[in-house]
Design a protein around this motif. Structure first.
Motif, PDB file in Angstrom:
ATOM      1  N   ASN A  19       0.828  -1.182   0.012  1.00 53.84           N
ATOM      2  CA  ASN A  19       0.002   0.200  -0.209  1.00 53.84           C
ATOM      3  C   ASN A  19       1.045   1.352   0.085  1.00 53.84           C
ATOM      4  O   ASN A  19       0.815   2.437  -0.840  1.00 53.84           O
ATOM      5  CB  ASN A  19      -1.154  -0.124   1.216  1.00 53.84           C
ATOM      6  N   PRO A  20       1.973   1.364   0.919  1.00 53.56           N
ATOM      7  CA  PRO A  20       2.613   2.468   0.856  1.00 53.56           C
ATOM      8  C   PRO A  20       3.775   2.703  -0.836  1.00 53.56           C
ATOM      9  O   PRO A  20       3.293   4.122  -0.914  1.00 53.56           O
ATOM     10  CB  PRO A  20       3.894   1.879   2.379  1.00 53.56           C
ATOM     11  N   ALA A  21       3.610   1.443  -1.582  1.00 50.93           N
ATOM     12  CA  ALA A  21       3.885   1.456  -2.641  1.00 50.93           C
ATOM     13  C   ALA A  21       3.120   2.595  -3.797  1.00 50.93           C
ATOM     14  O   ALA A  21       3.501   3.562  -4.038  1.00 50.93           O
ATOM     15  CB  ALA A  21       4.658   0.649  -3.321  1.00 50.93           C
ATOM     16  N   ILE A  22       1.932   1.858  -3.862  1.00 53.59           N
ATOM     17  CA  ILE A  22       0.934   2.631  -4.544  1.00 53.59           C
ATOM     18  C   ILE A  22       0.627   4.063  -3.885  1.00 53.59           C
ATOM     19  O   ILE A  22       0.700   4.751  -5.410  1.00 53.59           O
ATOM     20  CB  ILE A  22      -0.278   1.268  -3.607  1.00 53.59           C
ATOM     21  N   LYS A  23       0.552   4.583  -2.799  1.00 53.84           N
ATOM     22  CA  LYS A  23       0.312   5.277  -2.441  1.00 53.84           C
ATOM     23  C   LYS A  23       1.055   6.131  -3.426  1.00 53.84           C
ATOM     24  O   LYS A  23       0.777   6.870  -3.941  1.00 53.84           O
ATOM     25  CB  LYS A  23      -0.110   5.771  -1.013  1.00 53.84           C
ATOM     26  N   TRP A  24       2.991   6.017  -2.798  1.00 52.15           N
ATOM     27  CA  TRP A  24       3.262   6.855  -3.716  1.00 52.15           C
ATOM     28  C   TRP A  24       3.797   7.129  -5.004  1.00 52.15           C
ATOM     29  O   TRP A  24       3.323   8.148  -5.201  1.00 52.15           O
ATOM     30  CB  TRP A  24       4.742   6.405  -2.742  1.00 52.15           C
TER      31      TRP A  24
END
Ligand code: F6P
Length: 371
Positions: A19-24
């Protein structure tokens, strides 16, 4: 202003850090200031359930809410705090020889108007991405797997969070193991790689660590346990990777059904080791399989940070149309490498430099110095 559309998906086993990778990636693509600088307005579509989203979306549509989810900065704002993947994942393989749906996937990429696809996955998911790249899709990859077995990158998302779970579980087991004077055998994931077991065992101070890269001798394990007992240990912790096996034996299989990529589920070696210890030493021994607990929970600080760096770098590669690459972490820096590089032989523990085949534990010092 030029207009471009990016798809993003997560495939294979989930883990913390997705999820952090998607967000950024989304934030970097949609940032208004950057859009003005680039003279390009991006749109980002989340593909649900890994490759299955593109395999099963109706190819007569230009979108399909069951499988396609428009992503906005507002929607993904808090995603870096959450474990798993808010897009969903699967082990679906469009190139499964028994049911090849790769032309449907190509058709759907065209129908959706995607000029690029950010693919977050391990060996299998990135293998599909590489094939699609060869068919002309603008692919950028982000490496993830708690197994840490991808070559070409020193980090894959999810590993550190899984490691923290192992350490927390072993800390908990220690108190009860000590109270009851028991040996505890803890089975970790990792498939054919021993990184999780080795780093988990080293971080939690396990007495014995068994990894797939070195077949263990049951007699030697029992000898070490008795040695520890004689020197006054009240309890012992043994960490065993799910892919480890006794010398002359074979891997333990929990479920022989195979997924779209030809893998079956490993598991059971922990019970075998515990039974062997108990019958040979007479010490009460229990086993515990950590299983999917290692993939669950919120991302640790490191996975939030690495997800952020990988997500931003992936979006930058898309902006530059630098396709056919995956972002990687190498020698302390974020970089990009050709996708084929992560599809080479797996990155495994080097038993000559990183593992002590006598003590069945991590190697303690610089090679050539006293261990
Ligand atoms: O590759 C990640 C991993 O968690 C392995 O360590 C494990 O063997 C496998 O996936 C388990 O897969 P599943 O979630 O399909 O049981």
């Amino acid at each position: 202003m030029q207009r471009r559309k990016i798809g993003i998906l997560t495939g294979g086993g989930d883990c913390a850090g997705l999820n952090p990778a998607i967000k950024w990636a989304v934030k970097t693509a949609l940032d208004a200031r950057l859009a003005a600088e680039r003279a390009t307005q991006f749109e980002v579509l989340g593909i649900r359930n890994g490759w299955e989203g593109l395999m099963y979306m109706d190819p007569s549509y230009t979108s399909d809410p069951r499988y396609i989810m428009p992503l906005t900065e507002e929607l993904v704002r808090t995603w870096d705090r959450y474990g798993g993947t808010n897009l969903g994942s699967s082990r679906g393989n469009p190139y499964n020889p028994k049911h090849n749906l790769s032309s449907t996937v190509m058709q759907n990429i065209e129908n959706l108007g995607l000029d690029s696809l950010i693919v977050i996955g391990g060996e299998d998911t990135l293998g599909v991405a590489s094939k699609l790249y060869r068919e002309g899709v603008g692919i950028v990859g982000i490496p993830k797997t708690i197994d840490l077995d991808l070559p070409g990158t020193d980090y894959t998302l999810g590993f550190e969070t899984a490691l923290n779970v192992i350490v927390e579980c072993v800390d908990r087991l220690r108190t009860t193991a000590g109270s009851h004077r028991r040996v505890f055998v803890v089975e970790t994931m990792g498939r054919h790689a021993g990184w999780l077991a080795l780093a988990g065992g080293e971080s939690s101070g396990a007495y014995i660590i068994l990894i797939p890269e070195h077949d263990f001798s049951v007699d030697r394990v029992n000898e070490l346990i008795l040695e520890g007992h004689r020197s006054g240990a009240r309890y012992e912790i043994v960490i065993v990777a799910e892919g480890a096996k006794p010398a002359g034996g074979v891997e333990f299989i929990r479920d022989s059904r195979i997924d779209g990529f030809g893998h079956c589920a490993l598991g059971g070696v922990g019970d075998f080791v515990a039974d062997s210890i108990q019958s040979a030493t007479g010490l009460e021994t229990r086993s515990m399989i950590l299983s999917h607990l290692q993939r669950g929970g919120v991302p640790c600080a490191y996975d939030r940070r690495m997800g952020r760096y990988f997500g931003i770098a992936a979006a930058d590669l898309v902006v530059d149309k630098d396709f056919g690459k995956i972002v990687a972490y190498r020698h302390g820096a974020i970089t990009a490498i050709p996708i084929e590089e992560v599809l080479g032989p797996p990155h495994l523990v080097n038993t000559a430099t990183q593992y002590d085949i006598v003590r069945y534990n991590g190697r303690r010092t610089i090679l050539g110095h006293r261990a």
